[in-house]
Design a protein around this motif. Structure first.
Motif, PDB file in Angstrom:
ATOM      1  N   TYR A 379     -28.487 -72.509  27.737  1.00 30.04           N
ATOM      2  CA  TYR A 379     -28.850 -73.923  27.681  1.00 30.04           C
ATOM      3  C   TYR A 379     -29.826 -74.280  28.798  1.00 30.04           C
ATOM      4  O   TYR A 379     -30.818 -74.981  28.575  1.00 30.04           O
ATOM      5  N   SER A 380     -29.562 -73.769  29.996  1.00 31.69           N
ATOM      6  CA  SER A 380     -30.423 -74.132  31.128  1.00 31.69           C
ATOM      7  C   SER A 380     -31.836 -73.613  30.941  1.00 31.69           C
ATOM      8  O   SER A 380     -32.810 -74.274  31.323  1.00 31.69           O
ATOM      9  N   LYS A 381     -31.992 -72.443  30.309  1.00 31.45           N
ATOM     10  CA  LYS A 381     -33.338 -71.929  30.072  1.00 31.45           C
ATOM     11  C   LYS A 381     -34.086 -72.795  29.065  1.00 31.45           C
ATOM     12  O   LYS A 381     -35.264 -73.125  29.258  1.00 31.45           O
ATOM     13  N   VAL A 382     -33.404 -73.163  27.976  1.00 32.73           N
ATOM     14  CA  VAL A 382     -34.043 -73.999  26.953  1.00 32.73           C
ATOM     15  C   VAL A 382     -34.501 -75.322  27.558  1.00 32.73           C
ATOM     16  O   VAL A 382     -35.635 -75.764  27.341  1.00 32.73           O
ATOM     17  N   ILE A 383     -33.625 -75.952  28.344  1.00 32.52           N
ATOM     18  CA  ILE A 383     -33.959 -77.249  28.910  1.00 32.52           C
ATOM     19  C   ILE A 383     -35.045 -77.126  29.975  1.00 32.52           C
ATOM     20  O   ILE A 383     -35.945 -77.970  30.066  1.00 32.52           O
ATOM     21  N   PHE A 384     -35.002 -76.059  30.796  1.00 35.25           N
ATOM     22  CA  PHE A 384     -36.041 -75.874  31.798  1.00 35.25           C
ATOM     23  C   PHE A 384     -37.399 -75.728  31.126  1.00 35.25           C
ATOM     24  O   PHE A 384     -38.395 -76.340  31.546  1.00 35.25           O
ATOM     25  N   GLN A 385     -37.465 -74.903  30.083  1.00 36.06           N
ATOM     26  CA  GLN A 385     -38.727 -74.720  29.365  1.00 36.06           C
ATOM     27  C   GLN A 385     -39.194 -76.020  28.713  1.00 36.06           C
ATOM     28  O   GLN A 385     -40.391 -76.310  28.678  1.00 36.06           O
ATOM     29  N   TYR A 386     -38.256 -76.811  28.225  1.00 37.46           N
ATOM     30  CA  TYR A 386     -38.598 -78.100  27.624  1.00 37.46           C
ATOM     31  C   TYR A 386     -39.152 -79.051  28.682  1.00 37.46           C
ATOM     32  O   TYR A 386     -40.137 -79.766  28.452  1.00 37.46           O
ATOM     33  N   MET A 387     -38.527 -79.050  29.856  1.00 41.94           N
ATOM     34  CA  MET A 387     -38.993 -79.903  30.939  1.00 41.94           C
ATOM     35  C   MET A 387     -40.377 -79.493  31.414  1.00 41.94           C
ATOM     36  O   MET A 387     -41.226 -80.339  31.697  1.00 41.94           O
ATOM     37  N   VAL A 388     -40.629 -78.179  31.508  1.00 46.05           N
ATOM     38  CA  VAL A 388     -41.940 -77.695  31.955  1.00 46.05           C
ATOM     39  C   VAL A 388     -43.048 -78.205  31.047  1.00 46.05           C
ATOM     40  O   VAL A 388     -44.142 -78.544  31.503  1.00 46.05           O
ATOM     41  N   ARG A 389     -42.755 -78.290  29.750  1.00 44.10           N
ATOM     42  CA  ARG A 389     -43.764 -78.726  28.785  1.00 44.10           C
ATOM     43  C   ARG A 389     -43.923 -80.239  28.747  1.00 44.10           C
ATOM     44  O   ARG A 389     -44.940 -80.737  28.248  1.00 44.10           O
ATOM     45  N   HIS A 390     -42.951 -80.992  29.217  1.00 43.09           N
ATOM     46  CA  HIS A 390     -43.004 -82.443  29.092  1.00 43.09           C
ATOM     47  C   HIS A 390     -43.000 -83.142  30.452  1.00 43.09           C
ATOM     48  O   HIS A 390     -44.003 -83.713  30.855  1.00 43.09           O
TER      49      HIS A 390
END
Length: 419
Positions: A379-390
């Protein structure tokens, strides 16, 4: 409005329970004392003995470090003894070794008391591995179980010329990153030293022990006939403003791959833990946003999720986080089975959060994941990658969480402040 206020929707109250799980992990480690000495012996024996079971290294797989889960199903657990571990084959070997390291979660919110309770250091780029010295030899194994090197070293019992009269129990286990460019093992943690287990010791003590003991052996010396690779520690700082600047800006003898944060009170917990965190941006890492096989940034974020028996799509966490559900008819027509790892793209609808929990995700099915892949994304990887893009968690956000008054209460680091 202060810069860090702009990303407040992405702070812990909105999308993450990382802080709650950090508190629970600290409570749990004091309640669940394990036989750390037995665990250390098991790991040391397995790293050395399994090589006789597998003369050829397990083929190296492209597995994302720091982002894979370490919870095993059925009889395959991280606590197998050497007799059980020696019977493992193929993917089971890789899963077993993957469960022996303490792996950081991705930082998706800033921890409470960052300047008081945390260390920070620049993570060396390279291959994460377990290094064991025992009975006159040294072996390093990657997270997928393959042997990286089998060599003599200046570590205790690491070469036949070292400690000739020493006890057979005088083995060492180090958590390392092998840096290809200078052929050096950078030691980021110490698991066992001369047969003394450090699993149940705090990070504060482990780092002190590591820095005081490693240099005494000559392991940090230049390579020689009986010491093939050099070992080195990494500069570890209190996570105040001075320490953050030092880890982030100062040049290192190795290529950086983000920053690592360790809670000072955390024991060495095998598997993913919120008491260790990794954070990256373009300045301190070449690898921030996921790319394709050619190194190109994907137009849409991709995630790998595991299909459950009821059709739900989950992360690798324990407990897993559910991102969606597939229709039974679609599952049957596509020939999918429970446990399959499936690849999805996050569509324009993105991810939605309510009260710190994922409420909805716009997922577009792409197909089955690469067969070499062993775990779903965390979960933390998915959210980190999402945050990096937004709306990424920036270095300024980390600095803003550490007030100057906090610095005055901490002991100064033995580095110069960077202007």
């Amino acid at each position: 409005m202060a810069p860090h206020d702009l990303r407040r929707p992405f702070k812990r109250p909105a999308i993450s329970d990382q802080q709650r799980r950090r508190d629970l992990s600290l409570q749990r480690q004091s309640q669940n004392r394990r036989d750390a000495q037995q665990q250390a012996r098991c790991l040391a024996s397995s790293v050395l003995s399994l090589q006789s079971q597998y003369p050829d290294p397990v083929p190296e797989l492209e597995i994302e470090p720091e982002s894979q889960p370490q919870q095993e199903a059925g009889p395959l657990t991280k606590d197998l003894d050497i007799r059980q571990a020696s019977k493992l084959r193929g993917p089971e070997v890789r899963k077993w070794f993957a469960s022996q390291l303490m792996l950081p979660e991705w930082m998706i919110d800033v921890p409470d008391r960052l300047s008081h309770d945390w260390y920070v250091f620049a993570r060396p780029a390279g291959k994460r591995c377990i290094v064991v010295s025992s009975n006159g030899t040294t072996v390093s194994r990657e997270r997928n179980g393959s042997i990286l090197h089998h060599f003599p070293s200046a570590l205790p019992s690491g070469a036949r010329t070292k400690d000739p009269s020493g006890s057979a129990q005088s083995y060492c286990i180090l958590d390392c990153i092998f840096h290809e460019l200078d052929q050096t093992y950078y030691v980021i943690d110490m698991v066992c030293w001369r047969g003394y287990s450090l699993y149940d010791c705090t990070a504060e003590f482990r780092f002190f022990w590591l820095n005081s003991k490693l240099a005494e052996t000559g392991a940090c010396d230049a390579p020689s006939h009986y010491h093939k690779f050099r070992f080195s520690t990494v500069p570890v700082h209190n996570c105040d403003q001075r320490g953050l600047y030092s880890a982030y800006i100062e040049s290192m003898p190795y290529a950086k791959d983000g920053l690592l944060f360790y809670n000072k009170h955390a024991h060495y917990q095998t598997g993913n833990t919120p008491l260790a965190l990794v954070w990256k941006d373009e300045k301190c890492s070449q690898y921030v946003i996921d790319t394709d096989s050619k190194g190109q940034v994907l137009s849409q974020q991709q995630v790998v999720l595991e299909l459950q028996e009821d059709g739900k799509l989950s992360t690798s966490d324990d407990p897993p986080v559910i991102f969606g559900c597939l229709d039974g008819e679609f599952i049957q027509k596509s020939g999918l089975q429970s446990g399959s790892l499936l690849k999805f793209a996050i569509g324009n609808g993105g991810l939605s959060f309510v009260d710190g929990k994922l409420e909805k995700s716009d997922l577009n099915y792409l197909g089955k994941s690469n067969r070499a892949r062993m775990f779903a994304d965390s979960y933390s990887k998915v959210i980190f990658q999402y945050m990096v893009r937004h709306t990424p968690l920036k270095f300024d956000d980390l600095l803003a969480s550490v007030s100057p008054s906090d610095d005055e209460e901490n002991k100064p680091c033995d580095v110069e402040m960077v202007d």
